[in-house]
Design an enzyme around this catalytic site. Structure first.
Site, short mmCIF file in Angstrom:
data_model
loop_
_atom_site.label_atom_id
_atom_site.label_comp_id
_atom_site.label_asym_id
_atom_site.label_seq_id
_atom_site.Cartn_x
_atom_site.Cartn_y
_atom_site.Cartn_z
N LEU A 1 0.89 -2.17 9.59
CA LEU A 1 1.22 -2.87 8.43
C LEU A 1 2.75 -3.39 8.41
O LEU A 1 3.46 -2.74 9.26
CB LEU A 1 1.10 -1.73 7.19
N ASP A 2 3.01 -4.26 7.55
CA ASP A 2 4.42 -4.71 7.50
C ASP A 2 5.12 -4.14 6.32
O ASP A 2 4.46 -3.38 5.50
CB ASP A 2 4.47 -6.27 7.45
N LEU A 3 5.98 -4.50 5.79
CA LEU A 3 7.02 -4.09 4.42
C LEU A 3 5.97 -4.30 3.12
O LEU A 3 6.09 -3.59 2.26
CB LEU A 3 8.32 -4.64 4.62
#
Length: 163
Positions: A13-15
């Site tokens: 996942l990213d931010l």
């Protein structure tokens, strides 16, 4: 069509809480390796000094994938050209079937000896073309992990063998 499933983990996942775009490239690569494991003897070509080299990836992102979702990756040979081929890959939510991403991946078969992409013909073309029976004939010389076992009813027969 070849399929594998990948479960989305936290490190994907990213931010924003969805799968980072770069991670899709890893998912697609994993699916291509699985495809070639089942559909073609990639290792044999590698031992012969050839490499399947990706030269272009065109990917379209359709919707986000979130943690703990299971994605199904469909992989199939789309087109086999003179010196390159295109694999089509579709990433779907396993549960809903919704398309998450689609990609066309163009690759060439690179010859280490010739230091260039080679023509896709003969056995290789048959191997990569869906529904086409691959010929059994191999060009020589070629490297192989297989060994010959000679069997004879008497020891002298092994020495006299023309293998």
């Amino acid at each position: 069509m070849h399929q594998i499933d990948i479960k989305v983990r936290g490190y994907h996942l990213d931010l924003y809480g969805h799968v980072n775009n770069a991670r899709y490239l890893e998912f697609l690569e994993e699916a291509r390796w699985a495809y070639f494991d089942d559909e073609a003897d990639l290792v044999a070509y590698m031992h012969e000094g050839f490499a399947f080299v990706v030269v272009n990836i065109n990917i379209s992102y359709r919707r986000p994938a979130l943690m703990n979702e299971v994605l199904t990756l469909d992989t199939s040979m789309h087109e086999v050209g003179h010196r390159s081929a295109v694999i089509r890959q579709v990433v779907r939510h396993k549960e809903s079937g919704a398309v998450v991403a689609e990609a066309d991946v163009t690759f060439v078969l690179y010859s280490e000896r010739d230091k260039r992409a080679i023509v896709i013909d003969g056995e290789l073309r048959a191997l990569l073309t869906p529904g086409s029976p691959a010929p059994v004939v191999r060009r020589t010389p070629f490297a192989t992990p297989w060994r010959t076992i000679a069997i004879s009813e008497r020891a002298g027969g092994l020495v006299e063998s023309n293998l």
